[in-house]
Design an enzyme around this catalytic site. Structure first.
Site, mmCIF file in Angstrom:
data_model
loop_
_atom_site.group_PDB
_atom_site.id
_atom_site.type_symbol
_atom_site.label_atom_id
_atom_site.label_comp_id
_atom_site.label_asym_id
_atom_site.label_seq_id
_atom_site.Cartn_x
_atom_site.Cartn_y
_atom_site.Cartn_z
ATOM 1 N N TRP A 24 0.828 -1.216 0.000
ATOM 2 C CA TRP A 24 0.000 0.000 0.000
ATOM 3 C C TRP A 24 0.853 1.253 0.000
ATOM 4 O O TRP A 24 0.533 2.231 -0.683
ATOM 5 C CB TRP A 24 -1.020 -0.035 1.137
ATOM 6 C CG TRP A 24 -2.128 -0.967 0.797
ATOM 7 C CD1 TRP A 24 -2.299 -2.244 1.234
ATOM 8 C CD2 TRP A 24 -3.183 -0.733 -0.154
ATOM 9 N NE1 TRP A 24 -3.406 -2.812 0.627
ATOM 10 C CE2 TRP A 24 -3.962 -1.909 -0.220
ATOM 11 C CE3 TRP A 24 -3.539 0.352 -0.950
ATOM 12 C CZ2 TRP A 24 -5.080 -2.027 -1.062
ATOM 13 C CZ3 TRP A 24 -4.652 0.249 -1.779
ATOM 14 C CH2 TRP A 24 -5.410 -0.940 -1.830
ATOM 15 N N LYS A 58 -13.014 -1.816 6.252
ATOM 16 C CA LYS A 58 -12.414 -2.663 7.274
ATOM 17 C C LYS A 58 -13.125 -2.403 8.618
ATOM 18 O O LYS A 58 -13.903 -3.230 9.072
ATOM 19 C CB LYS A 58 -10.901 -2.403 7.385
ATOM 20 C CG LYS A 58 -10.103 -2.989 6.206
ATOM 21 C CD LYS A 58 -9.874 -1.987 5.112
ATOM 22 C CE LYS A 58 -8.694 -2.323 4.202
ATOM 23 N NZ LYS A 58 -8.856 -3.498 3.362
ATOM 24 N N ASP A 96 -2.300 6.674 5.849
ATOM 25 C CA ASP A 96 -3.347 5.792 5.317
ATOM 26 C C ASP A 96 -3.669 4.772 6.397
ATOM 27 O O ASP A 96 -2.964 3.782 6.571
ATOM 28 C CB ASP A 96 -2.852 5.106 4.041
ATOM 29 C CG ASP A 96 -3.853 4.061 3.528
ATOM 30 O OD1 ASP A 96 -4.916 3.861 4.157
ATOM 31 O OD2 ASP A 96 -3.552 3.435 2.494
#
Lengths: 363, 363
Positions: free
Chosen positions: B103, B197, B173
């Protein structure tokens, strides 16, 4: 029996009760897997199958030719008309736009950072009550595309023809009219639509793109906003809005089970005709849009005395006739009567309007 | 009793059963208005109240200081790290990035069209099993911001400290770790997180932005992608994904009703400790991440014999232990154990793993 109101919201709009009942039944346990569909990996075979069947059903409903790609993205029509120049200018410096109201104008403004937006025709001179005619469309061969909005959600103004733009790609924002009746997809280079009228809940956006338009994005277009990249990744370049996608798939199944777009068109024209007739036959209500350009999805009307507006809305809501207030930019009233709004809701609205007029106007 | 599986999906992830039950109950008739919340206008007072309460609850949960704005957008973390340079470069030509995995790397690549992404520290040399230390962070005062990913969802690698970046804004993030335990928001200039999530379903994205970062976007940033414009419009510059927003509001209510983030942290650390202990005590399973940097949300593990992988996954699914397959880029297994995954699911997984090992390995 669950209470269901008559919902005339322009968007997020009414969904078919049968769709919501199915979603409700399998909310915690989809396909007997012990999870909600919104808790399932988008890469799981079960969700991939859902996505494939969803596209197949849409292709059947709209008779989408094989050389058009179906892509799902996020951000609604507003994201899409912002992304059009990034994806489609392809080295050109201008595009042509037809102005028929507020959504057309938003698309025109979105072009500004990237190139010239030529307003080749406008309904402004006609006070946004009629649409430009084909012979008025002065399309430049140097333009990357021609953009228009076949149905202006806010003004309730609709095209009664598909513009012929020759070799220049025709792009349509069909957010508020898609799936309301059959259309010839081959007349368009690209169609896009926010879901929250005739497709599903807000949060997913449909693109139908002719394949020769793909792969022409500016160098600085983020992959997530690039039509080609999204298509290559089956609209799963990142985690897609799976629950919205699922609900859209249920809506497409519902449309197929109920006769497809021919059947929808028949009901939709009857619904609109009944409501416009009630307006035209009244002393209190009026709609000034040129009759050939009256939207079958968004029926706008004003009251002869604006001082009655708030009473009208209060009494309507008390009678479970919801979301009739016109867009804040134009005022008045608006009844959005998308596929999921049944004829009985139109009849309930007409009865209320007639009763209201009798009590407050034709006393 | 509705069947509910043990769901270890990395995202779209498990949601609290109580949240889904509430959503199910009011699917067709929200607030006794006779419409689903997803059919209600986002401009209706009832939805505006929901949005305001949602923000208030999030502010309480995370103790968000008053000089931070809460914004909801679409597109997930991928859209956000693509939009960071547009919004935050503010005339500068570079930003600093810490690389701790996939990511982080995606965010780094997204910078390319706009300026230089300086990789100031990387876990690559440590095979992505540990994170760079504070003294390794060589931050440039000319950088517009420092970006990092506190919890790498795919690798299961987490920071055990918040980097001190001095006057250079720190951007995180937090998609896979937000709301899992209390954090000091004031240490960050901006936090962003895809919902799928610990917040809600895929399709909505949370931004928490310190107000001095707003209003610095490039001239060509479309308004819908501009933090300042979204904030000015209460995250309703266009039709927002109202149903995802509603579900997020239910999750925040559930968190508050269950003791907030302190209570979540206690359970989450206990869940992770139990699962890592089971892995460390086995001959078949292993996790090589530096113990201080093991994620409490995404527990990765490999099998000593990869030939057993498919049998492991098949038997797990047959036992209603779902979505344990590691990301396609790294292989192996991954159990994502977000807030909505209860301790009993961890215990069920551990029992299965021990039984599987006894039958196939320590025979």
């Amino acid at each position: 029996m669950t209470k269901r109101a008559h919902n005339f919201c322009a968007g997020p709009a009414a969904l078919p009760t049968a769709v919501l009942e199915k979603a409700q039944a399998e909310m915690l346990n989809w396909q007997d897997r012990g999870v909600s569909v919104m808790e399932m990996s988008h890469r799981h075979a079960s969700f991939m199958e859902l996505a494939a069947q969803c596209e197949a059903n849409l292709r059947e409903l709209m008779q989408i030719p094989a050389n058009y790609k179906v892509i799902f993205m996020q951000g609604g029509a507003t994201a899409q008309f912002s992304l059009l120049p990034m994806n489609l200018l392809a080295g050109k410096t201008q595009a042509d736009y037809i102005d028929t109201g507020i959504w057309s104008t938003k698309a025109i403004k979105a072009m500004a950072p990237y190139g010239s937006a030529n307003i080749i025709a406008s309904s402004q001179t006609g006070e946004y009550l009629t649409v430009p005619q084909q012979h008025e469309l002065n399309i430049s061969p140097d333009s990357a595309f021609v953009h228009y909005c076949p149905n202006e959600t806010i003004g309730g103004l609709a095209f009664d023809y598909i513009p012929d733009t020759g070799d220049v790609p025709l792009i349509a924002d069909m957010s508020s009219v898609i799936l309301s009746e059959p259309i010839d997809v081959s007349k368009f280079a690209m169609i896009y639509a926010g879901a929250q009228k005739n497709i599903g809940p807000a949060g997913i956006t449909l693109l139908i793109v002719r394949d020769d338009l793909l792969g022409k994005s500016r160098f600085d277009t983020p992959p997530i906003f690039d039509y080609q990249k999204q298509w290559e990744n089956d609209s799963m370049l990142n985690t897609p809005p799976t629950y919205s996608w699922y609900l859209a798939s249920l809506v497409f199944e519902w449309l197929l089970a109920n006769g497809g777009l021919e059947a929808m068109a028949k009901v939709n024209h009857a619904k609109a005709a009944a409501l416009y007739a009630a307006i035209d036959n009244s002393q209190l209500y009026s709609n000034k849009v040129n009759k050939a350009n009256r939207s079958i999805m968004n029926v706008t009307f004003t009251l002869a005395d604006e001082a009655l507006n708030s009473t009208f809305l209060q009494e309507a809501e008390a009678n479970d006739l919801l979301n009739l207030k016109g867009h804040r930019s134009v005022g008045g009233m608006r009844a959005s009567i998308y596929n999921a709004v049944p004829m009985e809701s139109i009849q309930a609205l007409i009865s209320f309007m007639q009763d209201f007029e009798a009590r407050y106007w034709n006393k």
